[in-house]
Design a protein around this motif. Structure first.
Motif, PDB file in Angstrom:
ATOM      1  N   ASN A 154       0.837  -1.197   0.000  1.00 19.14           N
ATOM      2  CA  ASN A 154       0.000   0.000   0.000  1.00 19.14           C
ATOM      3  C   ASN A 154       0.873   1.248   0.000  1.00 19.14           C
ATOM      4  OD1 ASN A 154       0.890   0.386   2.652  1.00 19.14           O
ATOM      5  ND2 ASN A 154      -0.900  -0.665   3.527  1.00 19.14           N
ATOM      6  N   LEU A 155       0.244   2.406   0.163  1.00 21.30           N
ATOM      7  CA  LEU A 155       0.977   3.671   0.056  1.00 21.30           C
ATOM      8  C   LEU A 155       2.070   3.785   1.115  1.00 21.30           C
ATOM      9  CD1 LEU A 155       1.270   6.393  -1.349  1.00 21.30           C
ATOM     10  CD2 LEU A 155      -0.436   7.319   0.229  1.00 21.30           C
ATOM     11  N   MET A 156       1.760   3.389   2.356  1.00 21.15           N
ATOM     12  CA  MET A 156       2.749   3.476   3.431  1.00 21.15           C
ATOM     13  C   MET A 156       3.910   2.496   3.198  1.00 21.15           C
ATOM     14  SD  MET A 156       1.767   5.935   5.205  1.00 21.15           S
ATOM     15  CE  MET A 156       2.855   5.791   6.626  1.00 21.15           C
ATOM     16  N   ASP A 157       3.590   1.318   2.681  1.00 19.90           N
ATOM     17  CA  ASP A 157       4.644   0.360   2.347  1.00 19.90           C
ATOM     18  C   ASP A 157       5.574   0.928   1.279  1.00 19.90           C
ATOM     19  OD1 ASP A 157       3.407  -1.448   4.050  1.00 19.90           O
ATOM     20  OD2 ASP A 157       2.269  -2.385   2.432  1.00 19.90           O
ATOM     21  N   CYS A 158       4.998   1.575   0.276  1.00 18.02           N
ATOM     22  CA  CYS A 158       5.798   2.154  -0.807  1.00 18.02           C
ATOM     23  C   CYS A 158       6.694   3.273  -0.293  1.00 18.02           C
ATOM     24  CB  CYS A 158       4.889   2.682  -1.906  1.00 18.02           C
ATOM     25  SG  CYS A 158       3.970   1.389  -2.776  1.00 18.02           S
ATOM     26  N   LEU A 159       6.160   4.078   0.634  1.00 14.37           N
ATOM     27  CA  LEU A 159       6.965   5.155   1.208  1.00 14.37           C
ATOM     28  C   LEU A 159       8.149   4.589   1.985  1.00 14.37           C
ATOM     29  CD1 LEU A 159       7.422   8.136   1.786  1.00 14.37           C
ATOM     30  CD2 LEU A 159       5.822   7.949   3.707  1.00 14.37           C
ATOM     31  N   ALA A 160       7.884   3.555   2.781  1.00 16.27           N
ATOM     32  CA  ALA A 160       8.966   2.920   3.543  1.00 16.27           C
ATOM     33  C   ALA A 160       9.999   2.285   2.608  1.00 16.27           C
ATOM     34  CB  ALA A 160       8.387   1.868   4.485  1.00 16.27           C
ATOM     35  N   ALA A 161       9.515   1.622   1.550  1.00 16.54           N
ATOM     36  CA  ALA A 161      10.438   1.000   0.591  1.00 16.54           C
ATOM     37  C   ALA A 161      11.269   2.056  -0.125  1.00 16.54           C
ATOM     38  CB  ALA A 161       9.651   0.168  -0.418  1.00 16.54           C
ATOM     39  N   ALA A 162      10.665   3.214  -0.420  1.00 14.72           N
ATOM     40  CA  ALA A 162      11.408   4.288  -1.076  1.00 14.72           C
ATOM     41  C   ALA A 162      12.527   4.804  -0.172  1.00 14.72           C
ATOM     42  CB  ALA A 162      10.462   5.421  -1.453  1.00 14.72           C
ATOM     43  N   ILE A 163      12.236   4.972   1.117  1.00 16.19           N
ATOM     44  CA  ILE A 163      13.271   5.418   2.054  1.00 16.19           C
ATOM     45  C   ILE A 163      14.408   4.404   2.117  1.00 16.19           C
ATOM     46  CG2 ILE A 163      13.758   5.903   4.482  1.00 16.19           C
ATOM     47  CD1 ILE A 163      10.888   6.985   4.696  1.00 16.19           C
ATOM     48  N   ALA A 164      14.040   3.118   2.227  1.00 12.69           N
ATOM     49  CA  ALA A 164      15.060   2.065   2.246  1.00 12.69           C
ATOM     50  C   ALA A 164      15.837   2.032   0.933  1.00 12.69           C
ATOM     51  CB  ALA A 164      14.405   0.710   2.517  1.00 12.69           C
ATOM     52  N   GLY A 165      15.141   2.305  -0.199  1.00 15.54           N
ATOM     53  CA  GLY A 165      15.809   2.330  -1.496  1.00 15.54           C
ATOM     54  C   GLY A 165      16.826   3.453  -1.594  1.00 15.54           C
ATOM     55  N   PHE A 166      16.480   4.641  -1.050  1.00 13.09           N
ATOM     56  CA  PHE A 166      17.455   5.735  -0.999  1.00 13.09           C
ATOM     57  C   PHE A 166      18.704   5.290  -0.242  1.00 13.09           C
ATOM     58  CE2 PHE A 166      13.586   8.681  -1.131  1.00 13.09           C
ATOM     59  CZ  PHE A 166      13.719   8.894  -2.494  1.00 13.09           C
ATOM     60  N   LEU A 167      18.483   4.705   0.935  1.00 14.59           N
ATOM     61  CA  LEU A 167      19.592   4.355   1.825  1.00 14.59           C
ATOM     62  C   LEU A 167      20.448   3.228   1.250  1.00 14.59           C
ATOM     63  CD1 LEU A 167      17.768   4.572   5.283  1.00 14.59           C
ATOM     64  CD2 LEU A 167      19.326   6.241   4.249  1.00 14.59           C
ATOM     65  N   ILE A 168      19.823   2.262   0.565  1.00 16.45           N
ATOM     66  CA  ILE A 168      20.604   1.143   0.045  1.00 16.45           C
ATOM     67  C   ILE A 168      21.552   1.614  -1.060  1.00 16.45           C
ATOM     68  CG2 ILE A 168      18.909   0.413  -1.688  1.00 16.45           C
ATOM     69  CD1 ILE A 168      21.315  -1.811   0.336  1.00 16.45           C
ATOM     70  N   TYR A 169      21.131   2.626  -1.833  1.00 22.50           N
ATOM     71  CA  TYR A 169      22.047   3.072  -2.882  1.00 22.50           C
ATOM     72  C   TYR A 169      23.160   3.950  -2.325  1.00 22.50           C
ATOM     73  CZ  TYR A 169      22.866   2.463  -7.780  1.00 22.50           C
ATOM     74  OH  TYR A 169      23.391   2.012  -8.972  1.00 22.50           O
ATOM     75  N   VAL A 170      22.896   4.622  -1.221  1.00 23.31           N
ATOM     76  CA  VAL A 170      23.985   5.303  -0.517  1.00 23.31           C
ATOM     77  C   VAL A 170      25.016   4.272  -0.055  1.00 23.31           C
ATOM     78  CG1 VAL A 170      24.582   6.642   1.531  1.00 23.31           C
ATOM     79  CG2 VAL A 170      22.554   7.245   0.199  1.00 23.31           C
ATOM     80  N   TYR A 171      24.521   3.152   0.471  1.00 23.98           N
ATOM     81  CA  TYR A 171      25.405   2.044   0.881  1.00 23.98           C
ATOM     82  C   TYR A 171      26.200   1.514  -0.319  1.00 23.98           C
ATOM     83  CZ  TYR A 171      26.496  -2.888   1.761  1.00 23.98           C
ATOM     84  OH  TYR A 171      27.128  -4.103   1.849  1.00 23.98           O
ATOM     85  N   ILE A 172      25.525   1.336  -1.473  1.00 19.93           N
ATOM     86  CA  ILE A 172      26.203   0.805  -2.658  1.00 19.93           C
ATOM     87  C   ILE A 172      27.302   1.754  -3.140  1.00 19.93           C
ATOM     88  CG2 ILE A 172      25.891   0.258  -5.102  1.00 19.93           C
ATOM     89  CD1 ILE A 172      23.086  -0.782  -4.376  1.00 19.93           C
ATOM     90  N   LEU A 173      27.003   3.044  -3.193  1.00 17.94           N
ATOM     91  CA  LEU A 173      27.937   4.021  -3.749  1.00 17.94           C
ATOM     92  C   LEU A 173      29.119   4.313  -2.838  1.00 17.94           C
ATOM     93  CD1 LEU A 173      25.454   6.619  -5.294  1.00 17.94           C
ATOM     94  CD2 LEU A 173      26.872   4.984  -6.523  1.00 17.94           C
TER      95      LEU A 173
END
Length: 275
Positions: A154-173
């Motif tokens: 749902n919308l809240m799940d997508c928001l949480a996944a987006a935050i985690a997605g931001f952070l995971i690419y910071v980790y990758i880079l």
């Protein structure tokens, strides 16, 4: 076609006939190297190198391409023979460079470049800047949220996944790419995604933990490499296709191990309580 344009094409064709064979082969190898290190399929590398050699009059050229090696030869065995092997480190997928080299080879075949001009064009492509890190991080977050929605969040799940997605690419880079091996980096990435999503879930951001984790780990998944592996195998390049497939499957396994490790650590920290 204008008279000046026709003269230019005729001049280029004349130059193609008289150009040095070693220069042409080196040009073809550099084009193949640029393609291969940026994730191109084997058939595309072979086709591009062959197109360049044939245009400049090197009919005896032959190439053998693997996932990270190029062997190129030219000559009929009478006198001078060109033979060179080059190891190609794979730097991930940069499809803009692949498309640029592919287009350059077609323009070479149309007679628009001399050998020296083609060298300069290849160097320009090689120096093409990568996407800015801020753009990559933003794209990772948006893609993670979109995939979470696609999988049923749902919308809240997508928001949480987006935050985690931001952070995971910071980790990758900044952590995984510069400092960790591929295996350790992907295991760590899977664990990192799991910990972040669980933390957000415990804070009340998100309702379905499974969709959040699945969506936010998508930036780690080697989708292009997996697709290219299937394409190579379909074109009969079974060795490279198999190697690419094993490499992609190893990444999948590492991500799964990381997620399992993250869940195990959280269960240990919470005393075995279900989240």
């Amino acid at each position: 076609m204008s008279t000046s344009g026709q003269k230019r094409i005729e001049s280029t064709i004349d130059t193609a006939i008289d150009c040095d064979e070693d220069e042409v082969m080196e040009l073809a190898m550099q084009a193949g190297e640029l393609l291969l290190e940026n994730g191109a399929e084997i058939f595309r590398v072979e086709e591009t190198m062959d197109r360049i050699c044939r245009h400049y009059g090197v009919e005896s050229a032959s190439q053998f391409i693997l996932m990270n090696y190029i062997l190129a030869t030219a000559g009929e065995g009478h006198g001078h023979v060109f033979a060179k092997v080059r190891h190609i480190p794979v730097n991930g997928s940069h499809l803009d460079k692949v498309a640029a080299v592919n287009q350059l080879s077609r323009e070479i075949a149309e007679g628009k470049y001399t050998v020296s001009e083609a060298y300069q064009a290849l160097e320009t492509i090689r120096r093409m800047p990568d996407k800015r890190k801020s753009v990559l991080i933003l794209a990772s977050g948006v893609a993670s949220g979109a995939f979470c929605c696609l999988f049923g969040g749902n919308l809240m799940d997508c928001l949480a996944a987006a935050i985690a997605g931001f952070l995971i690419y910071v980790y990758i880079l900044y952590i995984s790419g510069p400092h960790l091996s591929k295996i350790v980096g992907n295991v760590g990435g899977g664990a990192f995604v799991t910990l972040v999503c669980n933390l957000l879930y415990m804070l009340g951001l998100g309702d379905h933990l499974n969709f959040m984790i699945i969506g936010s780990m998508m930036p780690l998944v080697p989708g292009v490499a997996f697709t290219v592996a299937i394409r190579d195998a379909a074109d009969g390049d079974y060795i490279s296709g198999t190697v690419r497939m094993i490499d992609a499957l190893l990444v999948f396994i590492c991500i799964a191990i990381g997620v399992g490790m993250g869940m195990a650590v959280l269960k240990l920290l919470t005393g075995g309580a279900d989240l």
